[in-house]
Write an enzyme that holds these catalytic residues in place. Structure first.
Site, PDB file in Angstrom:
ATOM      1  CG  ASP A   1       0.442  -4.124   2.021  1.00 37.43           C
ATOM      2  OD1 ASP A   1       0.582  -5.055   2.835  1.00 37.43           O
ATOM      3  OD2 ASP A   1       1.263  -3.196   1.900  1.00 37.43           O
TER       4      ASP A   1
ATOM      5  CE  LYS B   1       3.261  -6.032   3.712  1.00 38.40           C
ATOM      6  NZ  LYS B   1       2.799  -4.885   4.516  1.00 38.40           N
TER       7      LYS B   1
ATOM      8  CG  ASP C   1      -0.341  -0.038   2.522  1.00 34.52           C
ATOM      9  OD1 ASP C   1       0.894  -0.195   2.597  1.00 34.52           O
ATOM     10  OD2 ASP C   1      -1.081   0.094   3.527  1.00 34.52           O
ATOM     11  CB  SER C   2       4.567   1.735  -0.068  1.00 33.69           C
ATOM     12  OG  SER C   2       4.787   0.599  -0.881  1.00 33.69           O
TER      13      SER C   2
ATOM     14  CD  GLU D   1       0.627  -1.499   8.063  1.00 32.42           C
ATOM     15  OE1 GLU D   1       0.343  -0.719   9.004  1.00 32.42           O
ATOM     16  OE2 GLU D   1       1.096  -1.093   6.980  1.00 32.42           O
TER      17      GLU D   1
ATOM     18  CD  GLU E   1       8.036  -0.463   7.448  1.00 34.20           C
ATOM     19  OE1 GLU E   1       7.037  -1.117   7.088  1.00 34.20           O
ATOM     20  OE2 GLU E   1       8.292   0.686   7.022  1.00 34.20           O
TER      21      GLU E   1
HETATM   22  O1  KIV Z   1       3.565  -1.134   1.612  1.00 38.12           O
HETATM   23  C1  KIV Z   1       4.719  -1.571   1.529  1.00 38.12           C
HETATM   24  O2  KIV Z   1       5.462  -1.322   0.579  1.00 38.12           O
HETATM   25  C2  KIV Z   1       5.194  -2.403   2.627  1.00 38.12           C
HETATM   26  C3  KIV Z   1       6.655  -2.712   2.647  1.00 38.12           C
HETATM   27  C4  KIV Z   1       7.418  -1.519   3.005  1.00 38.12           C
HETATM   28  C5  KIV Z   1       6.958  -3.878   3.520  1.00 38.12           C
HETATM   29  O3  KIV Z   1       4.454  -2.791   3.456  1.00 38.12           O
END
Ligand code: KIV
Length: 290
Positions: free
Chosen positions: A106, A136, A67-68, A138, A205
């Site tokens: 994510d 994934k 989600d970055s 959090e 992280e």
């Molecule tokens: O969103 C993302 O890119 C991430 C990585 C930094 C692990 O969660």
């Protein structure tokens, strides 16, 4: 509804790479950690587009549609405004562009935290509409019930603990975590809790190195570090960070290229050519055949 993950390239620049390798699987990733050790570290990078996936895929074990992308692609101030539809569109593109790596998507902020049922509704859409292999999410101890609910229903989950960017408002920033004894113990408990709940791997992280080593040695699932330790079972970076797309990169990033300079240099030369009418040349225009 058409499936979003079939590659029709007849009209696209995104020509398929022939598939010389079979795609890795989630169990194969998990099996790389044997008796608490991973002989060959796992390689993971983020990818958001089909072409980027094609280029990164042969070198990676896992591609993360992180989600970055909110900040990297959309110029948003944080990951919080990222939507499920954005993750699905980019997830499907990355699956289309890859044939080897496990693709993980994510779960965006607000799509899974309310309840295991909400998480299942969102994650099942992600899996069905992208063709990815896992999601994934959090969170540590607070996510135990959700991780167990999803994994028992056939959705592999990678957990993410330590610095969790979706919690930036609660954490007060993006600084490294685990500095105090209390926080060190809490993150260790988070890691154990998500592993026991059935996560197949864990992103760790932005934590102090001693904590990263303790977690990697202390749980049986692969620990993928970012700003953690070379001792982790694998590493992940945001691809644009390691490619040098941005002037400012966090301390934990190693730059392997300077694509910002390459792109801006190319744009400068193109602009000069257009302004001086040196582009297009006769090589780039259509004329009747003689
Ligand atoms: O969103 C993302 O890119 C991430 C990585 C930094 C692990 O969660």
């Amino acid at each position: 509804m058409s499936t979003t993950f079939t590659l029709d390239t007849s009209t696209s620049r995104a020509n398929p790479t022939p598939a010389p390798m079979k795609r890795l699987t989630v169990p194969a990733i998990q099996r790389r950690k044997v008796e608490g050790k991973t002989a060959e570290p796992l390689v993971m990078l983020t990818a958001y587009t089909a072409r980027q996936a094609q280029l990164l895929d042969p070198h990676c074990d896992m591609l993360l549609v992180g989600d970055s992308l909110g900040q990297v692609i959309y110029g948003l101030p944080s990951t919080l405004p990222v939507t499920l539809d954005m993750m699905i569109a980019h997830g499907a593109a990355v699956v289309r562009g890859s044939y080897h790596s496990v693709v993980l998507v994510d779960m965006p902020f607000g799509s899974y935290e309310a309840s295991p049922a909400q998480a299942f509704a969102s994650a099942s859409r992600v899996m069905a509409e992208t063709g990815c292999a896992a999601v994934k999410l959090e969170g540590g101890q607070a996510m135990v019930e959700t991780i167990s609910f999803l994994t028992r229903r056939g959705i592999p989950v990678m957990a993410h603990v330590g610095l969790t960017p979706q919690a930036v408002n609660a954490l007060g920033g993006y600084g490294a975590r685990g500095k105090s004894l209390e926080e060190h113990a809490r993150i260790m408990d988070d890691a154990r809790a998500v592993a026991n709940a059935g996560a197949f791997a864990l992103v760790l992280e932005g934590v102090m190195e001693d904590l990263a080593v303790e977690i990697t040695n202390g749980i049986d699932i692969p620990v993928i570090g970012i700003g953690a330790s070379a001792h982790c079972d694998g590493q992940v970076l945001v691809a644009e960070d390691m490619l040098g797309m941005f002037e400012r990169t966090p301390r934990f990033v190693k730059r392997y290229e300077n694509i910002a300079e390459t792109i801006s240099g190319a744009a400068e030369r193109y602009a000069a050519d257009v302004r001086s009418r040196s582009f297009p040349t006769e090589d780039q225009v259509y004329r009747p055949k003689k």
